[in-house]
Enzyme design. Structure first.
Site, PDB file in Angstrom:
ATOM      1  N   SER A 112       0.833  -1.218   0.000  1.00 42.11           N
ATOM      2  CA  SER A 112       0.000   0.000   0.000  1.00 42.11           C
ATOM      3  C   SER A 112       0.862   1.260   0.000  1.00 42.11           C
ATOM      4  CB  SER A 112      -0.974   0.001   1.180  1.00 42.11           C
ATOM      5  OG  SER A 112      -0.324  -0.271   2.399  1.00 42.11           O
ATOM      6  N   HIS A 120      -1.879  -8.946   1.902  1.00 46.34           N
ATOM      7  CA  HIS A 120      -1.583  -7.679   2.601  1.00 46.34           C
ATOM      8  C   HIS A 120      -2.745  -7.411   3.573  1.00 46.34           C
ATOM      9  CE1 HIS A 120       0.177  -3.864   3.381  1.00 46.34           C
ATOM     10  NE2 HIS A 120      -0.179  -3.188   2.311  1.00 46.34           N
ATOM     11  N   HIS A 149       5.858 -12.688   7.297  1.00 43.41           N
ATOM     12  CA  HIS A 149       6.105 -11.310   6.882  1.00 43.41           C
ATOM     13  C   HIS A 149       7.315 -11.261   5.959  1.00 43.41           C
ATOM     14  CE1 HIS A 149       6.509  -6.948   7.046  1.00 43.41           C
ATOM     15  NE2 HIS A 149       5.241  -6.959   7.421  1.00 43.41           N
ATOM     16  N   ARG A 209       3.041  -5.007  16.811  1.00 43.93           N
ATOM     17  CA  ARG A 209       1.644  -4.562  16.672  1.00 43.93           C
ATOM     18  C   ARG A 209       0.696  -5.668  17.147  1.00 43.93           C
ATOM     19  NH1 ARG A 209       1.733  -3.130  10.405  1.00 43.93           N
ATOM     20  NH2 ARG A 209       2.587  -5.243  10.452  1.00 43.93           N
ATOM     21  N   ASP A 265      -2.259  -8.632  11.633  1.00 44.27           N
ATOM     22  CA  ASP A 265      -3.609  -9.074  11.265  1.00 44.27           C
ATOM     23  C   ASP A 265      -4.084 -10.297  12.048  1.00 44.27           C
ATOM     24  OD1 ASP A 265      -3.733  -7.079   9.242  1.00 44.27           O
ATOM     25  OD2 ASP A 265      -2.432  -8.324   8.003  1.00 44.27           O
TER      26      ASP A 265
HETATM   27  N1  HAX Z   1       1.401 -19.882   5.752  1.00 41.76           N
HETATM   28  C1  HAX Z   1       1.864 -20.803   4.861  1.00 41.76           C
HETATM   29  N2  HAX Z   1       2.931 -20.604   4.081  1.00 41.76           N
HETATM   30  C2  HAX Z   1       3.590 -19.439   4.230  1.00 41.76           C
HETATM   31  C3  HAX Z   1       3.196 -18.467   5.159  1.00 41.76           C
HETATM   32  C4  HAX Z   1       2.049 -18.730   5.930  1.00 41.76           C
HETATM   33  N3  HAX Z   1       1.570 -17.832   6.806  1.00 41.76           N
HETATM   34  N4  HAX Z   1       4.055 -17.436   5.079  1.00 41.76           N
HETATM   35  C5  HAX Z   1       4.950 -17.731   4.107  1.00 41.76           C
HETATM   36  N5  HAX Z   1       4.657 -18.944   3.589  1.00 41.76           N
HETATM   37  C6  HAX Z   1       5.305 -19.613   2.466  1.00 41.76           C
HETATM   38  C7  HAX Z   1       5.201 -18.745   1.220  1.00 41.76           C
HETATM   39  O1  HAX Z   1       3.921 -18.878   0.626  1.00 41.76           O
HETATM   40  C8  HAX Z   1       6.350 -19.262   0.391  1.00 41.76           C
HETATM   41  O2  HAX Z   1       5.953 -20.502  -0.156  1.00 41.76           O
HETATM   42  P1  HAX Z   1       6.361 -20.943  -1.666  1.00 41.76           P
HETATM   43  O3  HAX Z   1       7.844 -20.904  -1.693  1.00 41.76           O
HETATM   44  O4  HAX Z   1       5.764 -22.301  -1.812  1.00 41.76           O
HETATM   45  O5  HAX Z   1       5.749 -19.917  -2.571  1.00 41.76           O
HETATM   46  C9  HAX Z   1       7.415 -19.563   1.453  1.00 41.76           C
HETATM   47  O6  HAX Z   1       6.702 -19.734   2.689  1.00 41.76           O
HETATM   48  C10 HAX Z   1       8.431 -18.454   1.609  1.00 41.76           C
HETATM   49  O7  HAX Z   1       7.754 -17.236   1.869  1.00 41.76           O
HETATM   50  P2  HAX Z   1       8.439 -16.099   2.775  1.00 41.76           P
HETATM   51  O8  HAX Z   1       9.684 -15.666   2.076  1.00 41.76           O
HETATM   52  O9  HAX Z   1       8.532 -16.561   4.163  1.00 41.76           O
HETATM   53  O10 HAX Z   1       7.317 -14.961   2.744  1.00 41.76           O
HETATM   54  P3  HAX Z   1       7.082 -13.829   1.649  1.00 41.76           P
HETATM   55  O11 HAX Z   1       7.965 -12.694   1.966  1.00 41.76           O
HETATM   56  O12 HAX Z   1       7.144 -14.381   0.272  1.00 41.76           O
HETATM   57  O13 HAX Z   1       5.559 -13.443   1.913  1.00 41.76           O
HETATM   58  C11 HAX Z   1       3.673 -12.957   3.270  1.00 41.76           C
HETATM   59  C12 HAX Z   1       5.164 -12.739   3.052  1.00 41.76           C
HETATM   60  C13 HAX Z   1       3.195 -12.041   4.359  1.00 41.76           C
HETATM   61  C14 HAX Z   1       2.930 -12.622   1.974  1.00 41.76           C
HETATM   62  C15 HAX Z   1       3.448 -14.436   3.661  1.00 41.76           C
HETATM   63  O14 HAX Z   1       4.084 -14.703   4.890  1.00 41.76           O
HETATM   64  C16 HAX Z   1       1.970 -14.817   3.757  1.00 41.76           C
HETATM   65  O15 HAX Z   1       1.376 -15.157   2.741  1.00 41.76           O
HETATM   66  N6  HAX Z   1       1.354 -14.753   4.996  1.00 41.76           N
HETATM   67  C17 HAX Z   1      -0.053 -15.018   5.171  1.00 41.76           C
HETATM   68  C18 HAX Z   1      -0.894 -13.832   4.735  1.00 41.76           C
HETATM   69  C19 HAX Z   1      -0.730 -12.674   5.699  1.00 41.76           C
HETATM   70  O16 HAX Z   1      -0.836 -12.801   6.899  1.00 41.76           O
HETATM   71  N7  HAX Z   1      -0.488 -11.457   5.142  1.00 41.76           N
HETATM   72  C20 HAX Z   1      -0.370 -10.246   5.936  1.00 41.76           C
HETATM   73  C21 HAX Z   1       1.069  -9.781   6.109  1.00 41.76           C
HETATM   74  C22 HAX Z   1       1.190  -8.516   6.924  1.00 41.76           C
HETATM   75  C23 HAX Z   1       0.560  -7.376   6.199  1.00 41.76           C
HETATM   76  O17 HAX Z   1       0.978  -6.931   5.146  1.00 41.76           O
HETATM   77  N8  HAX Z   1      -0.518  -6.925   6.706  1.00 41.76           N
HETATM   78  O18 HAX Z   1      -1.253  -6.035   6.043  1.00 41.76           O
END
Ligand code: HAX
Length: 443
Positions: A244, A274, A321, A330, A376
Site C-alpha cells: 500500500s 496484505h 512477513h 503490533r 492481522d
Molecule cells: N502460511 C503458509 N505458508 C507461508 C506463510 C504462511 N503464513 N508465510 C509464508 N509462507 C510460504 C510462502 O507462501 C512461500 O511458499 P512458496 O515458496 O511455496 O511460494 C514460502 O513460505 C516463503 O515465503 P516467505 O519468504 O517466508 O514470505 P514472503 O515474503 O514471500 O511473503 C507474506 C510474506 C506475508 C505474503 C506471507 O508470509 C503470507 O502469505 N502470509 C499469510 C498472509 C498474511 O498474513 N499477510 C499479511 C502480512 C502482513 C501485512 O501486510 N498486513 O497487512
C-alpha cells in the site's frame, strides 16, 4: 500560495532543512553503492533490495516498526491522549511522522480540530456509493468512494490552472489533510449502509478523530474508542516498501493527486497477502469453529486444522512477513490491550492458542522465513468482542489508519521533489544472455 497554519509552516521549515541535507548527501555521496541486486531478487519481489526512501517510519526485522525512532510501546506512553485516556491519539502520531518530533497535547488537539472542520464529504460521493450493489465488498466501495471524492482535489485544480513546481507540496498537503479528515465519514457511511440498515450517525464535533470514527460506526463504548485510537495508531505505517505504501508513493510520483494515489494504495491493501489478511484470519477461525461445532478448540484440534490448511495449498493468514523476523509488536500491543480489557473473551483466547500452535508448524516447513504472527492475526478478534463482527469491513479500518502514514509520506515526497519512479526491467531472454556472459548490463 495558499494559507499556512502553524503545523504546515513547521513542516515547510523541516522540509527545507532536510531538502538541503539531501542535496548535500547526493552531491557528496551520490555514487556510493547502497546495495547489489541478484538475479533471484529481481524475480522474487525485490525482497531485501534497498531502493526507496520513506521518512515516516523504519522497520527492523527483529524489533519491528519504529516511527521516527519510537517503538509502539514508547508511542503508547509518550503520545498525547484524551483526558483519562489509555491509548495514544493517532493525531499525535501523524504529527510525529510529518514533523519528526513528538507533539505536545495542543498539536494533537489542533489536528483534531482541523480534521473535524474539514470532514464534510460531498453528497455525490454518497450517491455514488448508493448506486453500488449492496454486496459490493467494502474495500471496493472504499476505493470507489475515494475516487468519487477526487473532484475535491485542490492539487489537481491548481495543476490544471498552472502552478510553479515549487508549490506542489503545498497543494498536496491540503489534499492530504482533507482526505484524512473525510475518510472516517466515508468509511462509516459504507459500514452503516451495508450492515446497519442504511441508518447513519452524525459526527460528534467534540470527539477526536478516532473517537468520532467509532461514534459514527455506532460504537460509543469508552473501551471501543480506546481500541480505535490504538488501532488507528498501530496500522498507520510500516516503512515504504509494503504494497500500500509503495503504491501510493509510486502513483504519487506521476503527480497523480493524493486521492488518485491513495485509492491505488487501497487497491493493494485489499489483497489477501496484505491488508485483507485481517478478514481472512477471522474467516479462517470461524471455519475452524464451525468444523468443531463451536467452543474453545484444544491445541491438537488447532494443529490438525493448520495442517489441513497447508495441505490444501493455502497460507495460514496472519502469520509470516516479508521483512519482520519476530512476533510483530503490533500483535503484542493488541494482545496487551486484550489482556487488560477482555482477557476472558473466547475468540481472543483462540487467537492466543493459535499463536502457541502455528509457529513450530510453519518452522517445520523449512521455507517460511518468519513463522510468527503479524498485525492481522489479532485485530479481528478485538473487533468481534465489541460487536463489530462484519469481517469484510476490517480492511477498511486498516485503510483509514494507513492514510496517516502514506499521506504524511506523500507530503514528504513532494516536499523533497522526488522524481517520477521508474526502475529498469528486463526480459528472461535478456537475463539468460546476461548470466551466460553474452551481454553486460550496460544500462
Ligand atoms: N502460511 C503458509 N505458508 C507461508 C506463510 C504462511 N503464513 N508465510 C509464508 N509462507 C510460504 C510462502 O507462501 C512461500 O511458499 P512458496 O515458496 O511455496 O511460494 C514460502 O513460505 C516463503 O515465503 P516467505 O519468504 O517466508 O514470505 P514472503 O515474503 O514471500 O511473503 C507474506 C510474506 C506475508 C505474503 C506471507 O508470509 C503470507 O502469505 N502470509 C499469510 C498472509 C498474511 O498474513 N499477510 C499479511 C502480512 C502482513 C501485512 O501486510 N498486513 O497487512
Amino acid at each position: 500560495m495558499i494559507d499556512m497554519d502553524y503545523i504546515k509552516e513547521r513542516f515547510k521549515a523541516k522540509a527545507d532543512e532536510l531538502g538541503a541535507d539531501v542535496k548535500d548527501l547526493l552531491k557528496q555521496h551520490g555514487s556510493k553503492k547502497l546495495d547489489e541486486v541478484t538475479v533471484a531478487q529481481t524475480y522474487q519481489g525485490m525482497r531485501g533490495v534497498t531502493g526507496l526512501v520513506s521518512e515516516t517510519s523504519l522497520l527492523d526485522p527483529n524489533d519491528g516498526i519504529r516511527f521516527r525512532g519510537y517503538s509502539i510501546p514508547e508511542l503508547r506512553e509518550k503520545l498525547p491522549r484524551v483526558p483519562d485516556g489509555s491509548e495514544p491519539l493517532p493525531e499525535g502520531l501523524f504529527y510525529l511522522m510529518l514533523i519528526g518530533e513528538l507533539p505536545e497535547e495542543k498539536d494533537a488537539q489542533h489536528l483534531s480540530n482541523v480534521w473535524g472542520r474539514r470532514s464534510q464529504v460531498p453528497r455525490h460521493v454518497f450517491n455514488t456509493i448508493d448506486k453500488l450493489p449492496p454486496d459490493t465488498h467494502p474495500m471496493t466501495q472504499f476505493g470507489i468512494g475515494i475516487m468519487a471524492m477526487q473532484t475535491e482535489s485542490v492539487f489537481a485544480k491548481a495543476y490544471s490552472d498552472g502552478i510553479n513546481k515549487k508549490e506542489y507540496w503545498s497543494y498536496m498537503y491540503e489534499d492530504a489533510m482533507n482526505l484524512i479528515a473525510r475518510l472516517p465519514r466515508l468509511a462509516a457511511y459504507i459500514y452503516r449502509r451495508k450492515y446497519k440498515g442504511n441508518v447513519h450517525i452524525e459526527p460528534d464535533a467534540s470527539l477526536d478523530w478516532a473517537g468520532n470514527f467509532a461514534h459514527m460506526l455506532g460504537y460509543d463504548d469508552d473501551s471501543f474508542r480506546a481500541l480505535m485510537r490504538l488501532y488507528m495508531t498501530i496500522h498507520a505505517d510500516h516503512e515504504g516498501g509494503n504494497v500500500s505504501a509503495h503504491t501510493v508513493h509510486l502513483v504519487g510520483s506521476a503527480l497523480s493527486d493524493p486521492y488518485l494515489a491513495f485509492a491505488s494504495g487501497m487497491n493493494g491493501l485489499a489483497g489477501p497477502l496484505h491488508g485483507l489478511a485481517n478478514q481472512e484470519v477471522i474467516r479462517w477461525i470461524q471455519q475452524l469453529r464451525e468444523e468443531l461445532g463451536g467452543g474453545l478448540p484444544n491445541k491438537a484440534e488447532i494443529e490438525k486444522y493448520v495442517r489441513k490448511t497447508l495441505d490444501e495449498g493455502k497460507v495460514v493468514p496472519g502469520y509470516g512477513h516479508a521483512v519482520l523476523r519476530k512476533t510483530d509488536p503490533r500483535f503484542t500491543a493488541q494482545m496487551e490491550f486484550a489482556k487488560k480489557h477482555l482477557p476472558d473473551d473466547e475468540l481472543v483466547n483462540i487467537v492466543w492458542r493459535v499463536y502457541e500452535v502455528v509457529p513450530p508448524i510453519l518452522q517445520e516447513l523449512g521455507k517460511v522465513k518468519n513463522p510468527w504472527p503479524n498485525v492481522d492475526a489479532h485485530s479481528g478478534a478485538l473487533l468481534v468482542h465489541y460487536g463489530l463482527v462484519e469481517y469484510e469491513f476490517y480492511t477498511v479500518l486498516f485503510g483509514v489508519s494507513r492514510a496517516l502514514g502514506v499521506l504524511a509520506s506523500l507530503c514528504w515526497d513532494r516536499a523533497l521533489a522526488l522524481p517520477i519512479e521508474r526502475p529498469k526491467s528486463v526480459t528472461t531472454r535478456w537475463m539468460k544472455d546476461f548470466v551466460s556472459g553474452k551481454i553486460e548490463t550496460g544500462f
